[in-house]
Enzyme design. Structure first.
Site, PDB file in Angstrom:
ATOM      1  N   HIS A 287     -54.719 -56.658  -0.540  1.00 38.96           N
ATOM      2  CA  HIS A 287     -56.049 -56.655   0.077  1.00 38.96           C
ATOM      3  C   HIS A 287     -57.091 -56.242  -0.959  1.00 38.96           C
ATOM      4  CE1 HIS A 287     -57.118 -52.348   0.915  1.00 38.96           C
ATOM      5  NE2 HIS A 287     -55.820 -52.157   1.039  1.00 38.96           N
ATOM      6  N   ASP A 299     -56.949 -48.087  -3.744  1.00 35.44           N
ATOM      7  CA  ASP A 299     -56.755 -48.737  -2.439  1.00 35.44           C
ATOM      8  C   ASP A 299     -57.876 -49.735  -2.172  1.00 35.44           C
ATOM      9  OD1 ASP A 299     -56.004 -49.365   0.135  1.00 35.44           O
ATOM     10  OD2 ASP A 299     -56.749 -47.505   1.010  1.00 35.44           O
ATOM     11  N   GLU A 331     -58.805 -55.890   5.438  1.00 32.75           N
ATOM     12  CA  GLU A 331     -57.545 -55.219   5.736  1.00 32.75           C
ATOM     13  C   GLU A 331     -57.807 -53.838   6.324  1.00 32.75           C
ATOM     14  OE1 GLU A 331     -54.133 -52.439   4.717  1.00 32.75           O
ATOM     15  OE2 GLU A 331     -56.266 -52.345   4.251  1.00 32.75           O
ATOM     16  N   GLU A 332     -58.837 -53.168   5.804  1.00 34.35           N
ATOM     17  CA  GLU A 332     -59.115 -51.805   6.248  1.00 34.35           C
ATOM     18  C   GLU A 332     -59.586 -51.749   7.696  1.00 34.35           C
ATOM     19  OE1 GLU A 332     -58.190 -49.367   4.703  1.00 34.35           O
ATOM     20  OE2 GLU A 332     -58.222 -49.722   2.554  1.00 34.35           O
ATOM     21  N   ASP A 360     -49.885 -52.991  -2.207  1.00 31.73           N
ATOM     22  CA  ASP A 360     -50.994 -52.211  -1.661  1.00 31.73           C
ATOM     23  C   ASP A 360     -50.873 -50.771  -2.152  1.00 31.73           C
ATOM     24  OD1 ASP A 360     -53.028 -51.110  -0.183  1.00 31.73           O
ATOM     25  OD2 ASP A 360     -52.309 -51.807   1.755  1.00 31.73           O
ATOM     26  N   HIS A 460     -59.168 -43.225   0.908  1.00 34.59           N
ATOM     27  CA  HIS A 460     -60.305 -43.550   1.774  1.00 34.59           C
ATOM     28  C   HIS A 460     -61.507 -42.653   1.520  1.00 34.59           C
ATOM     29  CE1 HIS A 460     -58.152 -46.095   5.098  1.00 34.59           C
ATOM     30  NE2 HIS A 460     -58.010 -46.596   3.887  1.00 34.59           N
TER      31      HIS A 460
END
Length: 522
Positions: A287, A299, A331-332, A360, A460
């Site tokens: 992603h 990420d 994707e998130e 990922d 994140h």
């Protein structure tokens, strides 16, 4: 389970050293014949320089676009155009596949304040996720500044002995007697958060507070994802906050959220080689989007950069099987890009995809080397992948065993883009170095790093920058990615059943408890 690492080798390993190993030893016989000397040379030609250059490019794109590369933003669009441009130059047929999705952004920090009977300000979770407070705005919450009386809705206090005992807010009947304009206090339990929020909104609630259920492992602040936009503020809290608010009756609160929730268009980037049998597609994906809070270099710039470097090296090489690479959007926001791709692909085209490899977060700073558990030998709560997934896992095991490098299995738990592929029975595998989970003492002994600390402390968050990458993990995993791509590009016997019908046997995965890196929906 692989062998423990030899410390001298692991400390000095580079991508070049990894890829120069005898590939014939890392390829299980059932997956492919021994690569020729020219194939070994091809693998070893992929050095660290292109991967790091792509990571730096993603960082520069984020810097120029508000610090983010999230789907639906200019940072994502620039990332997709960058990848597509590199692929076209490398000789691929490139498709920018559009799809609409519900975009969400928290513009400023939310507020939760008890006005009476006991005035108190609760600690927020800011939009950048730098700390987790006593409450957090749920993804797809509406925007608003509400003051109102709190009203309990079918709570189970003290909590039941097992998770998902509470049915709070799951049925419209739970809101019988609810006073329009009040703020609904709900408890996590048996149904999705969005069901609770929609029922509350239909009953006239001005805002919704959902607190964690209270059993061990279900006490922390909920950082939930509604999956579907609602128009009123919705926040999640810890069990302690919810229990405190539940008594006495008549508590007056202020809830304020500042969000954007709207339909936007984003793209998957799909690249097909001009070589190989189009009826035997070997597919790799990662992603491309970050979260809105940060640039997403680990990420998932890490997986995106690695497969881009491998794709560039293979683009003009005649292969036996067709290579396809994908960079997924959104994707998130719960695997939206890969789900769109799989569900809109015609059955005949889907049957040509013989395997899917997912990458990922392959450079986590406090990493563990995790291989998706294709044979259910290491799984702790999810089933094995579709038939053939075990062969993919064995290929990666062989690669790391040759290095005398430890590795561990990890569940197909539905948190990344392999999910839609295994759901339709496509053999799958891939690599992962850990996200917000905590490294165990056993993993620290095997891989180094610090036990009791998250694999990626910047998961994140705004600090997921170019400085948030383990070069060693990136090198080891890029070598594995290159090896798998070349082995399967030239293999006469790809993983999985020989017949398309058997290969499409349905495989069920992903407990409802977690989606897309743990963004809870229930």
């Amino acid at each position: 389970m692989g062998l423990s690492p030899r410390r001298g080798l692991v400390r000095t390993v580079t991508i070049g050293m990894v890829l120069a190993l005898p590939v014939a030893l890392v390829s299980p016989a059932q997956a492919a014949p021994s690569p020729s000397s020219s194939e070994k040379k091809l693998i070893s030609s992929i050095g660290s320089s292109p991967v790091k250059k792509h990571l730096q490019a993603f960082q520069s794109i984020a810097n120029a676009n508000g610090g983010t590369r999230a789907a639906g933003t200019s940072g994502y669009d620039a990332s997709a155009n960058y990848v597509a441009g590199k692929l076209r130059k490398a000789g691929y047929n490139v498709q920018m596949q559009p799809f609409d999705f519900a975009y969400f952004e928290e513009k400023s920090t939310a507020a939760l304040q008890q006005l009476s009977p006991d005035p108190k300000v609760y600690a927020p979770t800011p939009p950048d996720g730098s700390v987790v407070g006593e409450f957090a705005t749920m993804t797809y919450s509406g925007s608003g500044n509400v003051t109102g009386t709190l009203q309990n809705v079918d709570l189970v206090l003290p909590p039941g002995p097992t998770p998902s005992t509470s049915n709070s807010g799951c049925e419209a009947a739970d809101f019988a007697g609810f006073v329009a304009g009040n703020i609904a206090l709900l408890q996590r339990g048996t149904c999705d958060f969005v069901v609770k929020a929609q029922n509350a909104q239909a009953a006239g609630a001005s805002a919704v507070i959902i607190f964690n259920e209270g059993q061990p492992g279900r006490t922390a602040t909920l950082q939930g994802n509604l999956g579907t936009p609602v128009t009123i503020p919705v926040v999640g809290t810890s069990f302690a906050v919810g229990e405190e608010l539940a008594s006495p009756a008549g508590t007056v609160l202020r809830v304020s959220t500042d969000t954007i929730s709207e339909i936007r268009t984003t793209h998957n980037v799909i690249a097909d080689s001009k070589w190989g049998d189009p009826n035997k597609v070997v597919m790799s994906g990662a992603h491309l989007d970050s979260v809105t809070a940060g640039p997403g270099i680990n990420d998932n710039g890490s997986g995106s950069a690695a497969i881009l470097a491998v794709a560039e090296a293979l683009g003009k090489i005649p292969t036996k099987n067709r290579l396809r690479f994908a960079w997924w959007g959104a994707e998130e926001l719960i695997l939206l890009g890969s789900e769109h791709y799989v569900t809109t692909l015609a059955p005949a085209a889907l049957s040509k995809i013989k395997l899917y490899l997912n990458y990922d977060m392959i450079g986590s700073p406090n990493y563990a080397l995790k291989l998706y558990d294709g044979d259910d030998s290491d799984a702790t709560g999810a089933p094995a992948g579709p038939p053939g997934s075990d062969e993919i896992e064995k290929l990666f095991e062989g690669y790391f065993n040759v290095l005398r490098q430890g590795h561990v299995g990890t569940d197909f738990d539905g948190r990344s883009d392999y999910g839609p592929f295994i759901a339709v029975g496509i053999p799958s595998g891939g690599l992962f170095t850990g996200a917000e989970g905590v490294k165990t003492p056993e993993e620290a002994a095997l891989f180094g790093g610090t036990a009791g600390v998250a694999y990626d402390p910047c998961y994140h968050a705004a600090c997921d920058t170019i400085a948030n990458i383990s070069d060693k993990a990136l090198a080891l995993n890029t070598g594995a990615i290159a090896t798998a791509a070349v082995v399967y590009a030239f293999s006469r016997d790809l993983p999985g059943p020989d017949t398309a019908s058997a290969a499409r046997t349905a495989a069920k995965t992903a407990p409802a408890e977690a989606d897309a890196h743990g963004e809870l929906r229930r």
